[in-house]
Structure formats: structure tokens, C-alpha cells
Design a protein around this motif. Structure first.
Motif, PDB file in Angstrom:
ATOM      1  N   LYS A 180     -21.288 -24.271  -5.249  1.00 43.95           N
ATOM      2  CA  LYS A 180     -22.232 -24.723  -6.267  1.00 43.95           C
ATOM      3  C   LYS A 180     -21.493 -24.821  -7.598  1.00 43.95           C
ATOM      4  O   LYS A 180     -20.868 -23.857  -8.030  1.00 43.95           O
ATOM      5  N   LEU A 181     -21.558 -25.998  -8.216  1.00 43.73           N
ATOM      6  CA  LEU A 181     -20.975 -26.224  -9.545  1.00 43.73           C
ATOM      7  C   LEU A 181     -22.108 -26.711 -10.437  1.00 43.73           C
ATOM      8  O   LEU A 181     -22.720 -27.744 -10.159  1.00 43.73           O
ATOM      9  N   CYS A 182     -22.392 -25.945 -11.481  1.00 40.25           N
ATOM     10  CA  CYS A 182     -23.553 -26.223 -12.312  1.00 40.25           C
ATOM     11  C   CYS A 182     -23.188 -26.098 -13.787  1.00 40.25           C
ATOM     12  O   CYS A 182     -22.342 -25.288 -14.157  1.00 40.25           O
ATOM     13  N   ILE A 183     -23.855 -26.903 -14.622  1.00 44.59           N
ATOM     14  CA  ILE A 183     -23.674 -26.856 -16.065  1.00 44.59           C
ATOM     15  C   ILE A 183     -24.914 -26.208 -16.687  1.00 44.59           C
ATOM     16  O   ILE A 183     -26.042 -26.590 -16.359  1.00 44.59           O
ATOM     17  N   TYR A 184     -24.681 -25.243 -17.575  1.00 42.67           N
ATOM     18  CA  TYR A 184     -25.767 -24.563 -18.278  1.00 42.67           C
ATOM     19  C   TYR A 184     -25.574 -24.731 -19.784  1.00 42.67           C
ATOM     20  O   TYR A 184     -24.443 -24.817 -20.256  1.00 42.67           O
ATOM     21  N   ASN A 185     -26.689 -24.728 -20.519  1.00 43.83           N
ATOM     22  CA  ASN A 185     -26.555 -24.724 -21.970  1.00 43.83           C
ATOM     23  C   ASN A 185     -26.307 -23.293 -22.431  1.00 43.83           C
ATOM     24  O   ASN A 185     -26.322 -22.357 -21.629  1.00 43.83           O
ATOM     25  N   ARG A 228     -27.387 -29.467 -15.592  1.00 40.75           N
ATOM     26  CA  ARG A 228     -27.001 -30.446 -14.563  1.00 40.75           C
ATOM     27  C   ARG A 228     -26.359 -29.745 -13.384  1.00 40.75           C
ATOM     28  O   ARG A 228     -25.471 -28.919 -13.553  1.00 40.75           O
ATOM     29  N   LEU A 229     -26.815 -30.065 -12.183  1.00 44.84           N
ATOM     30  CA  LEU A 229     -26.205 -29.577 -10.955  1.00 44.84           C
ATOM     31  C   LEU A 229     -25.204 -30.635 -10.511  1.00 44.84           C
ATOM     32  O   LEU A 229     -25.578 -31.762 -10.203  1.00 44.84           O
ATOM     33  N   ILE A 230     -23.915 -30.285 -10.514  1.00 41.73           N
ATOM     34  CA  ILE A 230     -22.862 -31.242 -10.179  1.00 41.73           C
ATOM     35  C   ILE A 230     -22.602 -31.260  -8.669  1.00 41.73           C
ATOM     36  O   ILE A 230     -22.394 -32.306  -8.077  1.00 41.73           O
ATOM     37  N   CYS A 231     -22.613 -30.086  -8.053  1.00 42.20           N
ATOM     38  CA  CYS A 231     -22.318 -29.982  -6.621  1.00 42.20           C
ATOM     39  C   CYS A 231     -23.072 -28.791  -6.048  1.00 42.20           C
ATOM     40  O   CYS A 231     -23.116 -27.727  -6.661  1.00 42.20           O
ATOM     41  N   ASN A 232     -23.644 -28.975  -4.871  1.00 38.88           N
ATOM     42  CA  ASN A 232     -24.289 -27.883  -4.145  1.00 38.88           C
ATOM     43  C   ASN A 232     -24.179 -28.210  -2.659  1.00 38.88           C
ATOM     44  O   ASN A 232     -25.173 -28.462  -1.991  1.00 38.88           O
ATOM     45  N   TYR A 237     -21.251 -25.683 -23.673  1.00 43.25           N
ATOM     46  CA  TYR A 237     -21.913 -25.604 -22.375  1.00 43.25           C
ATOM     47  C   TYR A 237     -21.064 -24.712 -21.468  1.00 43.25           C
ATOM     48  O   TYR A 237     -19.862 -24.543 -21.693  1.00 43.25           O
ATOM     49  N   ILE A 238     -21.699 -24.168 -20.454  1.00 45.51           N
ATOM     50  CA  ILE A 238     -21.012 -23.300 -19.507  1.00 45.51           C
ATOM     51  C   ILE A 238     -21.002 -23.979 -18.143  1.00 45.51           C
ATOM     52  O   ILE A 238     -22.056 -24.359 -17.623  1.00 45.51           O
TER      53      ILE A 238
END
Length: 105
Positions: free
Chosen positions: A43-48, A55-59, A86-87
Motif C-alpha cells: 500500500k502506497l498512500c499520500i496523506y496531508n 490519494r491512494l497510489i497503490c494497494n 505531504y506524507i
């Protein structure tokens, strides 16, 4: 002789996840490079900065190998997010890596 034993032990440790991104800061898009050493769900995700998922980039289940995924600075609805920090968080097999990314417009 003790150091020989320690060196041999170190060589047999399993390899973990690795995550990097470029460019950082970015304007337009940034690329996340990571490597996985055994197949599994990633899972690769972007958080504020407040911890909200942007945004979910990959799951997906991925095979062993090197990957390069892009983020174009948009949220899940396709709208461009504002400038700021962003994280990016990468999760696999209970391991979690995080990277700060700076979007500058």
C-alpha cells in the motif's frame, strides 16, 4: 573470531523495504521508487499534514522487484492539491515507511 560470527550473522538478515522519491520538493509530479524483496500486498498512500488520506497510489499484490510510481499532485477526485508538505507512506508485511514530500506551485 567473535567479529567473524557477527559479520556472518549480518549477511543472513532478511532485507527490508526501501523507499525514496524525486524530485523533492516538486512541482507537477514526483516519483516514488521502492523495492520489495518478497511478493505481497503493498500500500502506497499520500496523506496531508493533518493525517487525512489524500490519494491512494497503490494497494495491490506485487511481485518481488523494483517499482517506480508517480504522484501528479492530485487528490482522489482528480483535483490538484494545494502547496505544502505531504506524507507518502509505504506499507508491507507490517512494516511502514514514511517520507515527507513538499509540493511547491
Amino acid at each position: 573470531e567473535f567479529t567473524d560470527i557477527v559479520e556472518n550473522e549480518h549477511k543472513t538478515l532478511p532485507q527490508q523495504l526501501a523507499l525514496s522519491n524525486y524530485p523533492n520538493p516538486f512541482n507537477g509530479q514526483t516519483n516514488f521508487k521502492f523495492e520489495i524483496f518478497k511478493p505481497g500486498k503493498v500500500k502506497l498512500c499520500i496523506y496531508n499534514i493533518m493525517g487525512k488520506e489524500v490519494r491512494l497510489i497503490c494497494n495491490n499484490g506485487l511481485e518481488q522487484g523494483k517499482y517506480n510510481l508517480e504522484w501528479d499532485g492530485t487528490d482522489a477526485s482528480g483535483h490538484y492539491v494545494s502547496s505544502g508538505i505531504y506524507i507518502c507512506q509505504l506499507q508491507k508485511d507490517g512494516i511502514c515507511l514514511s517520507k515527507k514530500v513538499l509540493l511547491v506551485k
